[in-house]
Design a protein around this motif. Structure first.
Motif, short mmCIF file in Angstrom:
data_model
loop_
_atom_site.label_atom_id
_atom_site.label_comp_id
_atom_site.label_asym_id
_atom_site.label_seq_id
_atom_site.Cartn_x
_atom_site.Cartn_y
_atom_site.Cartn_z
N LYS A 9 65.56 35.43 37.60
CA LYS A 9 64.56 35.67 38.64
C LYS A 9 63.60 34.48 38.76
O LYS A 9 63.23 34.08 39.87
N SER A 10 63.20 33.91 37.61
CA SER A 10 62.28 32.76 37.63
C SER A 10 62.91 31.55 38.30
O SER A 10 62.28 30.88 39.12
N VAL A 11 64.18 31.29 37.98
CA VAL A 11 64.88 30.14 38.58
C VAL A 11 65.07 30.37 40.08
O VAL A 11 64.83 29.46 40.90
N LEU A 12 65.48 31.56 40.46
CA LEU A 12 65.71 31.86 41.87
C LEU A 12 64.40 31.77 42.66
O LEU A 12 64.37 31.24 43.78
N ALA A 13 63.31 32.26 42.07
CA ALA A 13 62.00 32.17 42.73
C ALA A 13 61.57 30.72 42.88
O ALA A 13 61.01 30.32 43.92
N VAL A 53 58.12 37.96 41.47
CA VAL A 53 58.05 39.40 41.76
C VAL A 53 58.28 39.69 43.25
O VAL A 53 58.13 40.83 43.68
N ASP A 54 58.65 38.66 44.00
CA ASP A 54 58.95 38.84 45.42
C ASP A 54 60.11 39.83 45.57
O ASP A 54 61.10 39.76 44.85
N ARG A 55 60.01 40.76 46.52
CA ARG A 55 61.03 41.79 46.69
C ARG A 55 62.40 41.22 47.03
O ARG A 55 63.43 41.72 46.56
N ALA A 56 62.43 40.18 47.82
CA ALA A 56 63.71 39.56 48.19
C ALA A 56 64.41 39.00 46.96
O ALA A 56 65.65 39.07 46.84
N ILE A 57 63.64 38.43 46.03
CA ILE A 57 64.21 37.91 44.79
C ILE A 57 64.79 39.05 43.96
O ILE A 57 65.89 38.95 43.41
N GLU A 58 64.03 40.13 43.87
CA GLU A 58 64.49 41.30 43.12
C GLU A 58 65.82 41.80 43.68
O GLU A 58 66.76 42.09 42.93
N GLN A 59 65.92 41.90 45.00
CA GLN A 59 67.13 42.42 45.63
C GLN A 59 68.32 41.49 45.42
O GLN A 59 69.45 41.95 45.18
N ILE A 98 61.64 22.16 32.09
CA ILE A 98 60.58 21.23 32.50
C ILE A 98 60.48 21.16 34.02
O ILE A 98 59.39 21.13 34.59
N LEU A 99 61.63 21.14 34.71
CA LEU A 99 61.60 21.06 36.17
C LEU A 99 60.88 22.25 36.78
O LEU A 99 60.16 22.12 37.76
N LEU A 100 61.09 23.43 36.20
CA LEU A 100 60.44 24.62 36.74
C LEU A 100 58.93 24.56 36.56
O LEU A 100 58.17 25.10 37.36
N ARG A 101 58.49 23.90 35.48
CA ARG A 101 57.05 23.82 35.22
C ARG A 101 56.37 22.76 36.07
O ARG A 101 55.23 22.94 36.51
N ASN A 102 57.06 21.65 36.30
CA ASN A 102 56.38 20.50 36.92
C ASN A 102 56.72 20.26 38.38
O ASN A 102 55.96 19.61 39.10
N LEU A 103 57.88 20.73 38.84
CA LEU A 103 58.24 20.57 40.25
C LEU A 103 58.15 21.93 40.92
O LEU A 103 59.14 22.61 41.15
N THR A 104 56.94 22.38 41.19
CA THR A 104 56.73 23.72 41.71
C THR A 104 56.04 23.67 43.06
O THR A 104 54.85 23.36 43.14
N TRP A 105 56.80 23.91 44.12
CA TRP A 105 56.24 24.05 45.46
C TRP A 105 56.39 25.51 45.85
O TRP A 105 57.44 26.11 45.67
N THR A 106 55.34 26.09 46.39
CA THR A 106 55.36 27.52 46.70
C THR A 106 55.25 27.76 48.20
O THR A 106 55.45 26.85 49.00
N LYS A 107 54.93 28.98 48.57
CA LYS A 107 54.78 29.40 49.95
C LYS A 107 56.08 29.30 50.74
O LYS A 107 56.11 28.89 51.89
#
Length: 480
Positions: free
Chosen positions: A212-216, A224-230, A3-12
């Protein structure tokens, strides 16, 4: 998906998610601070004929209530690292919160001595898990330049819990305080059900996409950010190396030179932090106030005394949170261990000189006591928990943290049970002198042996410990 991943999402690229999750994760230690802080102002109430129990508590009852938590903390703490690695950081955080609910529920149902001893025995679970599970959880969701500041929130929130209990005991009825104590972990229990697991543990479970989703989410970027992949690829690589190594955790520690050095550093700092006397100063602060009042007009009620101590602790914790990522772990550990040593030395000198019928001002022991409490909260205590997560890979953190915690709780039990006996036998001034020596030894050892871990990976730290650092090269030959 949580739920936190869905509702507390700040990007950039924002890291606000890390701050939010770290604050949520430290609430169990706030609740445990309320558990520990509740007893100090309540001892006189429990021993009173007008207290909440049908019969007043005896000195034996109080002794068991004060010490039983450390006994069960040793029992529950021994397998806690293994359980954390097997069932996950999130699952064990939920278990911690549930044990806090049970603790407050027992006291709400009955406040007779047997019930309170039982409740304090149950409190041994969070007494261990809060200091084993939560530092690991916070480290594994934090960026390298935030892990110190976010890790220090643990001791900050615990000290807030102390202060809440001290203040509420002075202002509210016993039942109201118990209901307030139960409210905090009950609310957090349902919030924790919605939390994400750490990326490192998810990789260990083979859940690469979820990691990857949690780290992003934690970094505020796209999965799909390259830094996350690495970063995830790096975690996967270490996990494969660990699976290929059939040696036990302690065999890895004993056979790898930098890991063994890190283990010794951890134990020395952890045990000296426990034997620096802060626990005794907290427990016997009332005695210091009483002696000081003989030469100055310092007439504070017992509750006002513990509130004053709580404020000093809280200020020290706030300072630690503000400075740990600016000054580094080593400077903060050296300066605060030295300051605690000076405070203990001053207490020792004051008690010895006044025992010789020589007058000294009463403000001196109060100031020395406040220096000890402040300095311990400002560095010595939070750093002792942060370094475990700094010095070890995620495969070793749980086991090392559990082992260090068992040693710490044994130290606590020995001190609470034997301090009065030893003080009566050789004099309280010699006990405080011993604490001062421990602090100065810790200070010297830190200067000589402790590597700065701020914003450094485990590989970089081990390279320094193994003496293989070259200019512009932080690789090492073998990292477990």
């Amino acid at each position: 998906m949580n739920i936190l991943l869905r509702n507390l999402t700040w990007t950039k690229g924002t890291r606000l998610n890390q701050y939010v999750l770290a604050v949520i994760l430290t609430i169990p230690l706030l609740s445990f601070g309320m558990v520990q802080g509740w007893l100090s102002p309540m001892i006189s109430v429990l021993q009173s004929p007008e207290g909440p129990s049908p019969e007043p508590y005896t000195s034996t009852d109080i002794s068991w209530i004060a010490s039983v938590t450390y006994i069960t903390a040793i029992i529950f703490g021994a397998p806690m690292g293994w359980l954390t690695d097997k069932y996950g950081r999130k699952a064990m955080t939920i278990v911690t919160t549930l044990s806090l609910i049970i603790y407050w529920q027992i006291k709400l149902l009955c406040l007779e001595p047997w019930a309170l001893i039982l409740a304090r025995a149950v409190a041994g679970i969070p007494c261990s898990s809060c200091y084993i599970v939560l530092p690991i959880y916070i480290k594994e969701i934090s960026d390298i330049d935030l892990r110190g500041a976010l890790g220090s929130l643990l001791i900050l929130n615990r000290n807030i819990g102390y202060l809440i209990s001290y203040a509420c005991a002075d202002l509210l009825s016993v039942k109201t305080v118990l209901w307030l104590g139960m409210l905090v972990p009950t609310v957090m229990f349902f919030i924790f059900l919605a939390m994400p697991e750490t990326p490192e543990y998810l990789v260990k479970q083979g859940k690469i996409d979820e990691a990857k989703s949690v780290l992003a989410w934690l970094r505020g970027v796209s999965p799909v950010d390259r830094a996350i992949e690495q970063e995830v690829e790096g975690i996967v690589r270490i996990e494969k190396q660990t699976q290929a190594d059939t040696k036990s955790v302690f065999k890895i520690i004993l056979q790898a030179k930098p890991t063994f050095k890190a283990f010794i550093i951890t134990l020395v700092i952890k045990i000296t932090q426990q034997f620096n006397g802060y626990l005794i100063v907290l427990i016997y602060a009332g005695y210091v106030f009483e002696r000081a009042s003989e030469s100055i007009s310092l007439k504070l009620s017992p509750n006002k005394q513990v509130i004053m101590i709580g404020v000093v602790q809280l200020i020290g914790s706030i300072l630690a949170t503000s400075l740990v990522e600016r000054t580094g772990r080593k400077f903060l550990l050296v300066s605060t261990s030295f300051a605690v040593g000076v405070g203990m030395l001053a207490l020792s000198a004051w008690f010895y000189i006044t025992s010789c019928d020589i007058w000294l001002p009463g403000w001196l022991p109060v100031l020395a006591m406040c220096i000890c409490i402040f300095a311990d909260a400002a560095g010595f205590q939070p750093i002792s928990y942060i370094i475990i997560t700094d010095l070890f890979t995620f495969q070793l953190r749980g086991t090392v943290s559990a082992f260090a915690n068992v040693c710490a709780k044994m130290s606590n039990f020995v001190q609470t049970k034997w301090f009065t006996i030893i003080s009566n036998l050789i004099g309280i001034h010699w006990v405080f002198l011993y604490f001062a020596i421990v602090c100065f030894v810790a200070c010297f050892y830190t200067v000589v042996s402790f590597p700065e871990t701020r914003q450094k990976s485990v590989e970089e730290i081990y390279a320094k410990l193994s003496g293989k650092v070259k200019q512009g090269d932080t690789r090492i030959e073998a990292v477990p």
